[in-house]
Motif scaffolding. Structure first.
Motif, PDB file in Angstrom:
ATOM      1  N   ASP A  43       0.881  -1.208   0.096  1.00  0.00           N
ATOM      2  CA  ASP A  43       0.002   0.177  -0.142  1.00  0.00           C
ATOM      3  C   ASP A  43       0.766   1.447   0.199  1.00  0.00           C
ATOM      4  O   ASP A  43       1.650   1.551   1.018  1.00  0.00           O
ATOM      5  CB  ASP A  43      -0.914  -0.023   1.206  1.00  0.00           C
TER       6      ASP A  43
ATOM      7  N   ASP B 116       0.222   4.150   0.291  1.00  0.00           N
ATOM      8  CA  ASP B 116      -0.260   5.233   1.440  1.00  0.00           C
ATOM      9  C   ASP B 116       0.511   4.905   2.594  1.00  0.00           C
ATOM     10  O   ASP B 116       0.966   5.736   3.527  1.00  0.00           O
ATOM     11  CB  ASP B 116      -1.690   5.471   1.704  1.00  0.00           C
ATOM     12  N   GLN B 117       0.480   3.403   2.841  1.00  0.00           N
ATOM     13  CA  GLN B 117       1.184   3.087   4.246  1.00  0.00           C
ATOM     14  C   GLN B 117       2.651   3.309   4.059  1.00  0.00           C
ATOM     15  O   GLN B 117       3.273   3.862   5.229  1.00  0.00           O
ATOM     16  CB  GLN B 117       1.043   1.585   4.464  1.00  0.00           C
TER      17      GLN B 117
ATOM     18  N   TYR C  67       3.430   7.018   4.703  1.00  0.00           N
ATOM     19  CA  TYR C  67       3.022   7.481   6.163  1.00  0.00           C
ATOM     20  C   TYR C  67       4.627   7.133   6.889  1.00  0.00           C
ATOM     21  O   TYR C  67       4.942   7.900   7.594  1.00  0.00           O
ATOM     22  CB  TYR C  67       1.917   6.783   6.823  1.00  0.00           C
TER      23      TYR C  67
END
Lengths: 439, 267
Positions: free
Chosen positions: A381, A383-384, A387
């Protein structure tokens, strides 16, 4: 043309394996049947996407040993240093440990204490119930490879817990196979008596270019509880075709978990037969392939009685040019009203060249059921990753954390906590190796 | 003293220019507010500064103490001293807060990360049980914002870009979280770029400068009184001016792909 002329797995070779008469007779009969059994082909649905077309039986020969197996209630022999180093799974808390090297029992600890409770842990051949228990569950999943195991299993192991006994601590069985170009046939039979409970850890390590054909039979009587964990860390050139079958009786429960990291081609068929009212099965697997490995899983959740519950969660990752296959079937038979069945398969694709196949299936013959299935294949992912990067975690480390974390849901549910820790370490090691080779 | 300098920043998403010449300078210890309507591109500004993929930097620069951030991957920007507090902090299943912060290059190997976390958690009333849990998983919106503030306290960045810090926070939590950040600006020299469309956060985090952001660039800058004016009168003065200019090629509203998924409903 009989296969005997093409390879070394002859009826005579099977007949030559040590054991009581009933066992050698069983092997001979199976070997005769095996001699004329047709090799499966990829045309059959259950072998679709598999590497069976590359299977070359003639590349392997049986293990020849002139040493007798270690028997008796509590014997102990010394493993070679190399072999023992490969049993890198913590069993210090175990109630009993059996070590098998190249098909021969080389060490057996803790069996005498368990025998006082009426629990048999050791060679199937040493048990008065051996003949009756052997094959009683595997027969439900009979195919070419279970037949192959029937004919050539050299040291079948039995864990037999009588009715009303709870075994404290884990019973650990560690299979090691080191001889190249040979075939190994681990056989494990676990019988949990009525209202009994036990936890069994089955560690399988094939350290060479060899063929491993394990058959595991889990037989849980009414009200019984079994936690079973299978850890597989074969060499990346090994071939494995494994069959795990569980039969779960009335109000009994099995949690069967596995970690699959090794093998050039490693296939595991997991059949769970819920045959008694209120029986349940939790089925868990974490798998991770790299290089050009092919990891292949076939699952069958068979609801054959009312009010049965199955919950399957298989999660896998494939990196480099590895491939994985998951195909699963939930079957609800007409008599299995009140079934609750879940099947979830999630896959992480860590590179462009990696490939994961996920095929869930349902076959429902009763209307009063709750069935759910989900399957997914996707990359890490983004987005992970972002982050973690935005907190100062380097990209490769972020990906490693996320992939390891992806398996956590499965590992947390392992019925043996120390095995989950071993699995976490083994996954981390493999991830680091893969990342190191990429840079 | 540290300085974050943004000069002539142009960036696009999927071929559409969203940032159209952003100029801004924030010194250590200062709080700059960037206020703008939904779709003005202010979340894009946060993401481009932090280095999220999916944006194309067309021209301009973002420098932290003279070091060009735009050429660095996101994690090196964090190493250089940048922190992004996200509007919707991402759930990362299976990765604990402790593991994440331990692996950050901002916490050298000899750092007692667990102790720092426990100390920060106590300061802002973040439930200690969340420290062992996977990052943001099953946390409410408010807890996630506290978590962002906690991480800021542990990582001690030089500059923080805070994207809609107040969303999801109730009044008490807002006071605590904004108070912690205000403290960092006063005692640790933290510079803050606070992106928001409401001024309620400024009751606790006094801005040194307020910039009105519309049409992909800063339209006007002023002191804290400008935030009050925006609160009272809205953004119409600036958005209307953009609409009135037929030659303005900048799109008037744009949905950031990583932005507020509910922005349309709020608007």
């Amino acid at each position: 043309m009989p296969n005997d002329f093409l390879h070394d797995f002859s009826v005579d070779a099977a007949r030559g394996l040590a054991g009581p008469d009933w066992l050698t007779n069983r092997r001979s009969a199976a070997a005769e049947e095996f001699a004329s059994a047709p090799l499966p082909t990829p045309a059959a649905e259950e072998w679709r996407y598999s590497a069976i077309a590359d299977f070359d039986l003639a590349a392997y020969r049986p293990v020849v040993t002139d040493q007798p197996p270690v028997t008796g209630s509590d014997a102990s022999a010394t493993l070679s240093v190399e072999a023992s180093a490969l049993f890198d799974c913590d069993v210090s808390e175990a109630a009993a440990v059996i070590d098998i090297n190249d098909g021969r029992i080389v060490a057996l600890q803790g069996a005498a204490e368990l025998a006082e409770q009426g629990v048999h842990v050791g060679a199937l051949a040493d048990s008065p119930n051996g003949a009756e228990l052997l094959g009683s569950v595997a027969a439900l999943s009979a195919d070419y490879f279970t037949l192959f195991n029937d004919a050539f299993m050299s040291s079948p192991i039995l864990v037999n817990v009588p009715a009303g006994v709870s075994v404290d601590g884990v019973i650990a069985i560690r299979h090691h196979h080191g001889s190249a170009n040979t075939a190994g046939f681990p056989r494990l039979i676990v019988r949990i008596g009525e209202n009994s409970s036990a936890k069994v850890l089955d560690v399988q390590r094939c350290a060479s270019e060899a063929l491993i054909v394990p058959v595991v039979e889990l037989d849980i009587a009414a009200g019984g509880r079994l936690g079973y964990v299978n850890l597989q860390t074969h060499d990346s050139k090994a071939w494995q075709v494994a069959t795990h079958t569980a039969r779960v009786e009335r109000e009994a429960a099995v949690t069967a978990a596995s970690l699959a990291l090794g093998g050039g081609y490693a296939r595991t068929r997991t059949d769970t037969r819920l045959v008694g009212r209120g029986a349940s099965g939790d089925l868990l697997s974490a798998y991770f392939g790299s290089g050009d490995q092919i990891l292949d899983f076939r699952t069958y959740q068979d609801h054959a009685a009312a009010d049965t519950t199955s919950n399957l969660l298989f999660k896998g990752a494939v990196g480099e040019s590895a491939r994985s296959v998951y195909t699963g079937l939930i079957r609800v038979r007409p008599e299995a009203r009140g079934t609750n069945a879940v099947q979830t398969n999630r896959n992480m694709k860590l590179s462009e060249d990696a490939w994961a196949e996920s095929v869930p299936n349902l076959e429902i013959e009763n209307n009063e059921v709750r069935c759910a299935h989900a399957s997914a294949v996707g990359p890490v992912d983004a987005d992970q990753v972002f982050y973690l990067e935005s907190r100062g975690v380097p990209t490769a480390v972020a990906e490693r954390l996320i992939v390891a974390g992806f398996f956590d849901e499965v590992l947390e549910a392992f019925p043996v906590a120390s095995a989950a820790d071993s699995a976490r370490s083994a996954i981390a090691l493999k991830l680091n190796q893969m990342l190191a080779s990429a840079t | 003293m540290s300085t974050l300098t943004i000069e002539g920043l142009h960036a696009s998403v999927a071929g559409r220019e969203i940032l159209s010449g952003v100029n801004l300078e924030v010194a250590a210890g200062e709080v700059h507010a960037v206020m703008g309507p939904n779709g003005s591109g202010k979340s894009t500004l946060a993401h481009v500064i932090a280095g999220r993929s999916g944006y194309e930097n067309l021209s301009g620069s973002v420098r932290l103490d003279g070091r060009e951030l735009l050429r660095m991957p996101a994690w090196q920007r964090a190493e250089a001293g940048l922190f992004l507090a996200m509007q919707y902090p991402t759930e990362v299943p299976g990765v604990s807060l402790l593991d994440m912060l331990t692996e950050s290059v901002r916490t050298p190997e000899d750092t007692a990360v667990g102790e720092l976390m426990a100390g920060e958690a106590e300061r802002i009333g973040f439930d200690e049980q969340f420290l062992q849990r996977p990052v943001n998983v099953d946390l409410s919106g408010g807890e996630r914002k506290r978590n962002e503030a906690l991480q800021l306290g542990v990582l001690k960045p030089a500059f923080a870009v805070m994207d809609e810090l107040d969303s999801g926070l109730d009044v008490d939590a807002l006071r605590i979280v904004a108070g912690r950040i205000e403290e960092a600006t006063e005692h640790e020299g933290l510079g803050v770029l606070a992106i928001t469309h409401y001024s309620r956060i400024f009751a606790h985090l006094r801005p040194d400068a307020v910039h009105v952001f519309a049409g992909g660039r800063i339209q006007e800058s002023g002191g804290a009184e400008l935030a009050d004016e925006l609160e009272a009168e809205g953004y119409e003065r600036w958005t209307a001016a953009l609409t009135a200019d037929p030659d303005d090629a900048v799109p008037q509203a744009f949905t950031d792909p990583f932005g507020d998924p509910f922005a349309d409903q709020l608007a």
